[in-house]
Enzyme design. Sequence first.
Site, PDB file in Angstrom:
ATOM      1  N   TYR A  70       0.991  -0.932  -0.062  1.00  0.00           N
ATOM      2  CA  TYR A  70       0.044  -0.057   0.466  1.00  0.00           C
ATOM      3  C   TYR A  70       1.018   1.262   0.121  1.00  0.00           C
ATOM      4  CZ  TYR A  70      -3.898   3.238   1.487  1.00  0.00           C
ATOM      5  OH  TYR A  70      -4.119   4.284   2.379  1.00  0.00           O
TER       6      TYR A  70
ATOM      7  N   LYS B  24      -1.570  -0.830  -3.941  1.00  0.00           N
ATOM      8  CA  LYS B  24      -2.549  -0.158  -3.954  1.00  0.00           C
ATOM      9  C   LYS B  24      -1.955   0.883  -4.033  1.00  0.00           C
ATOM     10  CE  LYS B  24      -5.832   1.988  -0.486  1.00  0.00           C
ATOM     11  NZ  LYS B  24      -6.350   1.758   0.384  1.00  0.00           N
TER      12      LYS B  24
END
Length: 346
Positions: free
Chosen positions: A175, A203
């Site tokens: 992320y 992400k």
Amino acid sequence: MLMLSCMPTSRTRRWRSPKAAVIPTIHLPMRSLEVKNRTSVDDIKCLRLITAIKTPYLPDGRFDLEAYDSLMHMQIVNGAEGVIVGGTTGEGHLMSWDEHIMLIGHTVNCFGSSVKVIGNTGSNSTREAIHATEQGFAVGMHAALHINPYYGKTSMQGMVSHFETVLSMGPTIIYNVPSRTGQDIPPAVIQTVSLNPNMAGVKECMGNDRIKDYVNKGITIWSGNDDECHDARWASGATGVISVASNLIPGLMHEIMFRGRNPSLKAKVMPLIKWLFREPNPIGLNTALAQLGVIRPVFRLPYVPLPRERRLEFLGIVAALGRENFVGEKDVQVLDDDDFVLLGRY
């Protein structure tokens, strides 16, 4: 004549660990059965709509599992394929690790056959990230979400070492959200760790140009920005989105991710998305779900509800999109300031 023993006494003898107790690597290897039953990285790479699920609370601050289960059910029936448990939206940073792992295990036990459960077991401490990820996989999560070390930032090589350590345990999404961590994960780091077979993808919150560049290099990407996810999916090649807005409008977010380019729908949901992120997430989401009557208006500090004028705006947004497109069945309410419970101790 007194004979002196050559054997060492208990004071001088040096204890040696039995060879069988010496583990050459950090992690015990999984048994063949465990490996066979583990979710494959490819199963994670194909997910298009992943909801960063909200964690609701009871008035004493404990998890409201009845409300949580209802939120999960609404996600599944509206087409979400995965959930992030205990992420920023789910307020994992306000949980103890016991609470965190319990919620991951609960989600797996109740919904793991219908949706992929991705536990946010990341930390700025590699030691904590290892421990939480071991526990998360032990209770059955399908994949882990890992952020780069924040606040106490590290070097590029430090990031690589951190990620490679946790990647050894199972399918992992990395992320990248510099607005929260204070440090971008540069493409060179992502390209290095993407060679690991457990790397499911990223992400990415640094825009669609970077997403397109990663996709062209064969790296699976989910947009981390609801306002950019339509174009990320249909113009930049992202696999899907890890969404906050899908907590509220899962059916519409499913349509955006699955049914091709739809500029009119993108424009239709944009006022809601802008409203949601006017203050740091999850303040807007928590307020909206309480107004919709699907969670109690209970906040763990430091989060507080949006002010009354913003709550009034939400009524107009719901009317414009249609109440039927939002989760829950109750009429949307404004709520008075006194209706909200703010907890510092829980």
